[in-house]
Motif scaffolding. Structure first.
Motif, PDB file in Angstrom:
ATOM      1  N   MET A  72     -38.623 -35.534 -19.694  1.00  0.00           N
ATOM      2  CA  MET A  72     -38.976 -36.532 -20.676  1.00  0.00           C
ATOM      3  C   MET A  72     -38.309 -36.219 -22.015  1.00  0.00           C
ATOM      4  O   MET A  72     -37.965 -37.132 -22.758  1.00  0.00           O
ATOM      5  CB  MET A  72     -40.506 -36.565 -20.800  1.00  0.00           C
ATOM      6  CG  MET A  72     -41.028 -37.756 -21.490  1.00  0.00           C
ATOM      7  SD  MET A  72     -40.680 -39.244 -20.535  1.00  0.00           S
ATOM      8  CE  MET A  72     -40.902 -40.445 -21.780  1.00  0.00           C
ATOM      9  N   ALA A  73     -38.083 -34.927 -22.295  1.00  0.00           N
ATOM     10  CA  ALA A  73     -37.479 -34.540 -23.573  1.00  0.00           C
ATOM     11  C   ALA A  73     -36.055 -35.073 -23.701  1.00  0.00           C
ATOM     12  O   ALA A  73     -35.636 -35.477 -24.797  1.00  0.00           O
ATOM     13  CB  ALA A  73     -37.504 -33.023 -23.732  1.00  0.00           C
ATOM     14  N   ASN A  88     -33.160 -40.662 -13.914  1.00  0.00           N
ATOM     15  CA  ASN A  88     -33.081 -40.212 -12.516  1.00  0.00           C
ATOM     16  C   ASN A  88     -31.963 -40.890 -11.735  1.00  0.00           C
ATOM     17  O   ASN A  88     -31.671 -40.498 -10.619  1.00  0.00           O
ATOM     18  CB  ASN A  88     -34.423 -40.343 -11.801  1.00  0.00           C
ATOM     19  CG  ASN A  88     -34.910 -41.766 -11.716  1.00  0.00           C
ATOM     20  OD1 ASN A  88     -34.388 -42.667 -12.372  1.00  0.00           O
ATOM     21  ND2 ASN A  88     -35.943 -41.970 -10.917  1.00  0.00           N
ATOM     22  N   PRO A 143     -34.291 -35.200 -12.623  1.00  0.00           N
ATOM     23  CA  PRO A 143     -35.122 -34.644 -13.689  1.00  0.00           C
ATOM     24  C   PRO A 143     -35.953 -33.442 -13.236  1.00  0.00           C
ATOM     25  O   PRO A 143     -36.236 -32.547 -14.032  1.00  0.00           O
ATOM     26  CB  PRO A 143     -36.030 -35.804 -14.114  1.00  0.00           C
ATOM     27  CG  PRO A 143     -35.585 -36.997 -13.377  1.00  0.00           C
ATOM     28  CD  PRO A 143     -34.612 -36.578 -12.331  1.00  0.00           C
ATOM     29  N   ASP A 144     -36.331 -33.417 -11.967  1.00  0.00           N
ATOM     30  CA  ASP A 144     -37.088 -32.263 -11.462  1.00  0.00           C
ATOM     31  C   ASP A 144     -36.238 -30.996 -11.498  1.00  0.00           C
ATOM     32  O   ASP A 144     -36.738 -29.906 -11.768  1.00  0.00           O
ATOM     33  CB  ASP A 144     -37.593 -32.519 -10.044  1.00  0.00           C
ATOM     34  CG  ASP A 144     -38.649 -33.618 -10.002  1.00  0.00           C
ATOM     35  OD1 ASP A 144     -39.377 -33.785 -11.004  1.00  0.00           O
ATOM     36  OD2 ASP A 144     -38.732 -34.305  -8.960  1.00  0.00           O
ATOM     37  N   LEU A 197     -33.864 -30.406 -13.686  1.00  0.00           N
ATOM     38  CA  LEU A 197     -33.818 -29.993 -15.102  1.00  0.00           C
ATOM     39  C   LEU A 197     -35.082 -29.249 -15.488  1.00  0.00           C
ATOM     40  O   LEU A 197     -35.026 -28.216 -16.159  1.00  0.00           O
ATOM     41  CB  LEU A 197     -33.647 -31.212 -16.016  1.00  0.00           C
ATOM     42  CG  LEU A 197     -32.288 -31.858 -16.047  1.00  0.00           C
ATOM     43  CD1 LEU A 197     -32.313 -33.083 -16.956  1.00  0.00           C
ATOM     44  CD2 LEU A 197     -31.222 -30.894 -16.507  1.00  0.00           C
ATOM     45  N   ASP A 198     -36.234 -29.773 -15.065  1.00  0.00           N
ATOM     46  CA  ASP A 198     -37.503 -29.098 -15.352  1.00  0.00           C
ATOM     47  C   ASP A 198     -37.526 -27.708 -14.737  1.00  0.00           C
ATOM     48  O   ASP A 198     -37.967 -26.745 -15.366  1.00  0.00           O
ATOM     49  CB  ASP A 198     -38.685 -29.912 -14.824  1.00  0.00           C
ATOM     50  CG  ASP A 198     -38.945 -31.156 -15.640  1.00  0.00           C
ATOM     51  OD1 ASP A 198     -38.452 -31.251 -16.788  1.00  0.00           O
ATOM     52  OD2 ASP A 198     -39.648 -32.053 -15.130  1.00  0.00           O
ATOM     53  N   ALA A 199     -37.043 -27.586 -13.501  1.00  0.00           N
ATOM     54  CA  ALA A 199     -37.023 -26.285 -12.822  1.00  0.00           C
ATOM     55  C   ALA A 199     -36.134 -25.299 -13.571  1.00  0.00           C
ATOM     56  O   ALA A 199     -36.472 -24.122 -13.694  1.00  0.00           O
ATOM     57  CB  ALA A 199     -36.553 -26.447 -11.377  1.00  0.00           C
ATOM     58  N   CYS A 250     -35.580 -25.169 -16.758  1.00  0.00           N
ATOM     59  CA  CYS A 250     -36.271 -24.739 -17.978  1.00  0.00           C
ATOM     60  C   CYS A 250     -37.506 -23.900 -17.684  1.00  0.00           C
ATOM     61  O   CYS A 250     -37.963 -23.163 -18.542  1.00  0.00           O
ATOM     62  CB  CYS A 250     -36.642 -25.953 -18.819  1.00  0.00           C
ATOM     63  SG  CYS A 250     -35.191 -26.838 -19.419  1.00  0.00           S
ATOM     64  N   ARG A 251     -38.052 -24.004 -16.486  1.00  0.00           N
ATOM     65  CA  ARG A 251     -39.218 -23.201 -16.112  1.00  0.00           C
ATOM     66  C   ARG A 251     -38.842 -21.835 -15.565  1.00  0.00           C
ATOM     67  O   ARG A 251     -39.684 -20.960 -15.457  1.00  0.00           O
ATOM     68  CB  ARG A 251     -40.045 -23.937 -15.067  1.00  0.00           C
ATOM     69  CG  ARG A 251     -40.934 -25.005 -15.615  1.00  0.00           C
ATOM     70  CD  ARG A 251     -41.949 -25.453 -14.578  1.00  0.00           C
ATOM     71  NE  ARG A 251     -41.344 -25.745 -13.281  1.00  0.00           N
ATOM     72  CZ  ARG A 251     -40.985 -26.949 -12.857  1.00  0.00           C
ATOM     73  NH1 ARG A 251     -41.157 -27.984 -13.629  1.00  0.00           N
ATOM     74  NH2 ARG A 251     -40.446 -27.120 -11.670  1.00  0.00           N
ATOM     75  N   VAL A 291     -28.534 -29.221 -21.615  1.00  0.00           N
ATOM     76  CA  VAL A 291     -29.889 -28.692 -21.504  1.00  0.00           C
ATOM     77  C   VAL A 291     -29.763 -27.222 -21.183  1.00  0.00           C
ATOM     78  O   VAL A 291     -29.187 -26.837 -20.166  1.00  0.00           O
ATOM     79  CB  VAL A 291     -30.706 -29.417 -20.409  1.00  0.00           C
ATOM     80  CG1 VAL A 291     -32.110 -28.830 -20.314  1.00  0.00           C
ATOM     81  CG2 VAL A 291     -30.747 -30.911 -20.674  1.00  0.00           C
ATOM     82  N   GLY A 311     -34.788 -24.535 -22.622  1.00  0.00           N
ATOM     83  CA  GLY A 311     -35.409 -25.822 -22.890  1.00  0.00           C
ATOM     84  C   GLY A 311     -34.802 -26.592 -24.042  1.00  0.00           C
ATOM     85  O   GLY A 311     -35.168 -27.736 -24.281  1.00  0.00           O
TER      86      GLY A 311
END
Length: 83
Positions: free
Chosen positions: A1-2, A23, A28-29, A31-33, A35-36, A55, A59
């Protein structure tokens, strides 16, 4: 979302008005992974709505005016680099 919010801010429009949806360009998942990841180093660079979006694994998001051009860089779109 960022990423969506950062690009929408640059475009001065509502995030839901961006075309195409994120997407359709990149997962996007994933990208989230990135950053996590606790021990991840690296970044992903891709083109979205006429911008180059970077990115970082920490993060942070950078949105540059020029679209990403794989012909002028060593990377290809989308790119994941781990150091």
């Amino acid at each position: 979302m960022a990423v969506i919010e950062a690009v929408a801010t640059r475009e001065e429009i509502e995030p839901m008005d961006l075309e195409p949806p994120l997407n359709d360009v990149i997962d996007p998942d994933a990208l989230d992974a990135l950053c996590r990841g606790e021990s991840m180093n690296g970044f992903v660079v891709f083109s979205y709505c006429g911008y180059t979006v970077t990115v970082d694994a920490d993060g942070s998001i950078e949105v540059e005016e020029q679209p990403f051009d794989a012909a002028t860089t060593r990377q290809s779109s989308p790119t994941a680099v781990s150091e």
